[in-house]
Design a protein around this motif. Structure first.
Motif, PDB file in Angstrom:
ATOM      1  N   LEU A 133     -24.991  39.896 -21.496  1.00  0.00           N
ATOM      2  CA  LEU A 133     -23.513  39.431 -20.891  1.00  0.00           C
ATOM      3  C   LEU A 133     -23.338  38.196 -22.209  1.00  0.00           C
ATOM      4  CD1 LEU A 133     -24.232  37.812 -17.275  1.00  0.00           C
ATOM      5  CD2 LEU A 133     -23.939  40.619 -18.050  1.00  0.00           C
ATOM      6  N   LEU A 134     -21.537  38.348 -22.345  1.00  0.00           N
ATOM      7  CA  LEU A 134     -20.692  37.625 -23.060  1.00  0.00           C
ATOM      8  C   LEU A 134     -21.569  35.866 -23.764  1.00  0.00           C
ATOM      9  CD1 LEU A 134     -17.207  38.120 -22.221  1.00  0.00           C
ATOM     10  CD2 LEU A 134     -18.627  39.308 -23.696  1.00  0.00           C
ATOM     11  N   ASP A 135     -22.454  35.738 -22.021  1.00  0.00           N
ATOM     12  CA  ASP A 135     -23.113  34.152 -22.673  1.00  0.00           C
ATOM     13  C   ASP A 135     -24.289  34.358 -22.874  1.00  0.00           C
ATOM     14  OD1 ASP A 135     -24.315  34.836 -20.181  1.00  0.00           O
ATOM     15  OD2 ASP A 135     -23.592  33.355 -19.317  1.00  0.00           O
ATOM     16  N   GLY A 136     -24.772  35.247 -23.160  1.00  0.00           N
ATOM     17  CA  GLY A 136     -25.994  35.157 -23.720  1.00  0.00           C
ATOM     18  C   GLY A 136     -27.837  35.470 -22.464  1.00  0.00           C
ATOM     19  N   ARG A 137     -26.809  35.162 -20.894  1.00  0.00           N
ATOM     20  CA  ARG A 137     -28.136  36.426 -20.308  1.00  0.00           C
ATOM     21  C   ARG A 137     -27.955  37.841 -20.284  1.00  0.00           C
ATOM     22  NH1 ARG A 137     -25.363  32.038 -14.828  1.00  0.00           N
ATOM     23  NH2 ARG A 137     -23.361  32.996 -16.579  1.00  0.00           N
ATOM     24  N   SER A 138     -28.578  37.892 -19.940  1.00  0.00           N
ATOM     25  CA  SER A 138     -29.246  39.896 -19.231  1.00  0.00           C
ATOM     26  C   SER A 138     -29.469  39.828 -18.269  1.00  0.00           C
ATOM     27  CB  SER A 138     -30.547  39.449 -20.509  1.00  0.00           C
ATOM     28  OG  SER A 138     -31.651  38.969 -20.420  1.00  0.00           O
ATOM     29  N   LEU A 139     -29.083  41.129 -17.544  1.00  0.00           N
ATOM     30  CA  LEU A 139     -29.635  41.492 -16.448  1.00  0.00           C
ATOM     31  C   LEU A 139     -30.063  42.903 -16.286  1.00  0.00           C
ATOM     32  CD1 LEU A 139     -26.367  41.503 -14.526  1.00  0.00           C
ATOM     33  CD2 LEU A 139     -28.070  39.252 -14.616  1.00  0.00           C
ATOM     34  N   PRO A 140     -31.840  42.760 -16.103  1.00  0.00           N
ATOM     35  CA  PRO A 140     -32.217  44.421 -16.411  1.00  0.00           C
ATOM     36  C   PRO A 140     -31.799  45.890 -15.614  1.00  0.00           C
ATOM     37  CG  PRO A 140     -33.319  42.873 -14.386  1.00  0.00           C
ATOM     38  CD  PRO A 140     -31.973  41.845 -14.987  1.00  0.00           C
ATOM     39  N   VAL A 141     -31.200  46.509 -16.546  1.00  0.00           N
ATOM     40  CA  VAL A 141     -31.269  47.787 -15.495  1.00  0.00           C
ATOM     41  C   VAL A 141     -32.452  49.091 -15.987  1.00  0.00           C
ATOM     42  CG1 VAL A 141     -29.483  50.055 -16.382  1.00  0.00           C
ATOM     43  CG2 VAL A 141     -28.840  47.846 -17.244  1.00  0.00           C
ATOM     44  N   PRO A 142     -32.499  49.353 -14.820  1.00  0.00           N
ATOM     45  CA  PRO A 142     -33.365  50.329 -14.148  1.00  0.00           C
ATOM     46  C   PRO A 142     -32.779  51.596 -15.103  1.00  0.00           C
ATOM     47  CG  PRO A 142     -32.170  50.048 -12.061  1.00  0.00           C
ATOM     48  CD  PRO A 142     -31.380  49.396 -13.246  1.00  0.00           C
ATOM     49  N   ALA A 143     -34.575  51.944 -16.293  1.00  0.00           N
ATOM     50  CA  ALA A 143     -34.226  52.495 -16.724  1.00  0.00           C
ATOM     51  C   ALA A 143     -33.696  54.329 -16.654  1.00  0.00           C
ATOM     52  CB  ALA A 143     -36.257  52.810 -17.699  1.00  0.00           C
ATOM     53  N   LYS A 144     -34.091  54.845 -15.511  1.00  0.00           N
ATOM     54  CA  LYS A 144     -33.299  56.498 -14.933  1.00  0.00           C
ATOM     55  C   LYS A 144     -31.718  56.441 -14.944  1.00  0.00           C
ATOM     56  CE  LYS A 144     -34.660  55.516 -10.222  1.00  0.00           C
ATOM     57  NZ  LYS A 144     -34.898  55.807  -8.711  1.00  0.00           N
ATOM     58  N   LYS A 145     -31.631  54.495 -14.767  1.00  0.00           N
ATOM     59  CA  LYS A 145     -30.314  54.538 -14.169  1.00  0.00           C
ATOM     60  C   LYS A 145     -28.757  53.955 -15.497  1.00  0.00           C
ATOM     61  CE  LYS A 145     -27.914  52.927 -11.319  1.00  0.00           C
ATOM     62  NZ  LYS A 145     -27.970  52.095  -9.970  1.00  0.00           N
ATOM     63  N   MET A 146     -30.101  53.887 -17.127  1.00  0.00           N
ATOM     64  CA  MET A 146     -28.947  53.107 -18.424  1.00  0.00           C
ATOM     65  C   MET A 146     -27.865  53.441 -18.891  1.00  0.00           C
ATOM     66  SD  MET A 146     -28.835  50.543 -20.048  1.00  0.00           S
ATOM     67  CE  MET A 146     -30.432  49.867 -20.604  1.00  0.00           C
ATOM     68  N   THR A 147     -28.382  55.322 -18.567  1.00  0.00           N
ATOM     69  CA  THR A 147     -27.250  56.492 -19.219  1.00  0.00           C
ATOM     70  C   THR A 147     -26.275  56.305 -18.579  1.00  0.00           C
ATOM     71  OG1 THR A 147     -28.974  57.820 -20.329  1.00  0.00           O
ATOM     72  CG2 THR A 147     -26.934  58.621 -20.162  1.00  0.00           C
ATOM     73  N   GLU A 148     -26.384  56.505 -17.654  1.00  0.00           N
ATOM     74  CA  GLU A 148     -25.289  56.552 -16.331  1.00  0.00           C
ATOM     75  C   GLU A 148     -24.887  55.201 -16.047  1.00  0.00           C
ATOM     76  OE1 GLU A 148     -24.422  56.499 -11.444  1.00  0.00           O
ATOM     77  OE2 GLU A 148     -25.964  56.747 -11.982  1.00  0.00           O
ATOM     78  N   ILE A 149     -25.015  53.842 -16.525  1.00  0.00           N
ATOM     79  CA  ILE A 149     -24.568  52.651 -16.442  1.00  0.00           C
ATOM     80  C   ILE A 149     -23.728  52.367 -17.932  1.00  0.00           C
ATOM     81  CG2 ILE A 149     -24.426  49.863 -16.194  1.00  0.00           C
ATOM     82  CD1 ILE A 149     -25.271  51.280 -13.600  1.00  0.00           C
ATOM     83  N   LYS A 150     -24.199  53.086 -19.101  1.00  0.00           N
ATOM     84  CA  LYS A 150     -23.280  52.580 -20.148  1.00  0.00           C
ATOM     85  C   LYS A 150     -22.046  53.522 -19.333  1.00  0.00           C
ATOM     86  CE  LYS A 150     -26.835  51.574 -23.473  1.00  0.00           C
ATOM     87  NZ  LYS A 150     -27.733  52.151 -24.890  1.00  0.00           N
ATOM     88  N   LYS A 151     -21.722  54.782 -19.264  1.00  0.00           N
ATOM     89  CA  LYS A 151     -21.365  55.524 -19.350  1.00  0.00           C
ATOM     90  C   LYS A 151     -19.849  55.159 -18.829  1.00  0.00           C
ATOM     91  CE  LYS A 151     -19.689  60.771 -18.828  1.00  0.00           C
ATOM     92  NZ  LYS A 151     -18.412  60.436 -18.101  1.00  0.00           N
TER      93      LYS A 151
END
Length: 271
Positions: free
Chosen positions: A243-261
């Motif tokens: 995130l813009l403030d540096g915090r991070s949220l885990p994204v399931p590996a199998k969903k990463m491509t879908e989330i990015k798109k």
């Protein structure tokens, strides 16, 4: 550089680019080294030294209306000794009340130097994909666009980025009136939901699934426990949304491509 310091350069780059396009150059001036070099889009924008850099940036801001940045992606491209390089891309969209409209993709390269414990920006370049922007003679930044396109952007901004107001009652029965734009993300905690703002957290008895119908399309469920405000995403690492403030949220590996798109498509107003 140590990994933690190198990652800080990514956050600082995102931070000063966001401020610059809002009309505030001070964050980039604050980190620029005396020997900074800058390459802009115009033929004469090839600067060596802070004073020339500052003067040209101030000229650019005369042509640049206040803008939103969306679909921001920043990556650490190189980290070697005391030097690291950050590359980025983002969509620039003028705010609704701007005198003229701009919209399109821009890219940047930022080179950072570590001296002792002090980070400084030693090089910055900005560019656009070929054909993305049209520059009129005498402009320092491309700013001309038809009324039709401006109205289109206005519609998109209203539909996609105008925040809704939410009324949230916390676990001690205090009622909070918050704008969606204040929310970074929501996180499920059993029968409760934590709402994370910039500097505070609200805990409510509402479950995460109850929020989805109430939130605008700028919010995306990225995992079983997290809903994120896509406008607060600065970039993606291999496993996380940063995130813009540096915090991070885990994204399931199998969903990463879908989330990015999904994030990319949401902010791609040119599609």
């Amino acid at each position: 550089m140590r990994r933690q310091i190198a990652e800080k350069t990514v956050h600082l780059t995102s931070e000063f680019m966001e401020a610059f396009y809002s009309g505030n150059p001070e964050p980039v001036f604050a980190v620029a080294s005396p020997d900074i070099t800058w390459i802009g889009a115009q033929k004469e924008q090839f600067d060596i030294g802070f004073e020339k850099f500052r003067a040209d940036i101030e000229k650019v801001l005369l042509d640049l209306p206040p803008c939103y940045l969306s679909n921001q992606r920043y990556l650490l491209a190189q980290n070697n000794g005391c030097i690291c390089t950050v590359i980025g891309s983002y969509y620039v969209m003028s705010r609704d009340n701007a005198e003229h409209a701009i919209a399109g993709e821009q890219r940047c390269v930022a080179i950072w130097r570590l001296s002792g414990e002090q980070l400084s920006l030693v090089h910055l370049s900005n560019s656009s994909p070929i054909g993305e922007w049209m520059v009129t003679e005498g402009e320092h930044f491309p700013s001309k666009m038809s009324a039709y396109i401006k109205n289109y952007i206005r519609h998109q901004v209203r539909e996609k980025l105008t925040p809704r107001q939410l009324v949230i009652t916390d676990t001690v029965h205090v009622m909070h009136f918050i704008s969606e734009s204040e929310i970074y993300y929501l996180e499920s905690d059993d029968k409760y939901t934590e709402i994370y703002l910039a500097d505070s957290t609200i805990r409510t008895r509402m479950q995460l699934k109850e929020f989805l119908p109430k939130l605008s399309p700028v919010f995306l469920k990225i995992s079983r426990i997290n809903i994120v405000n896509m406008s607060k995403i600065a970039r993606f690492s291999e496993r996380d949304a940063i995130l813009l403030d540096g915090r991070s949220l885990p994204v399931p590996a199998k969903k990463m491509t879908e989330i990015k798109k999904t994030v990319s498509d949401f902010f791609n107003f040119n599609s």
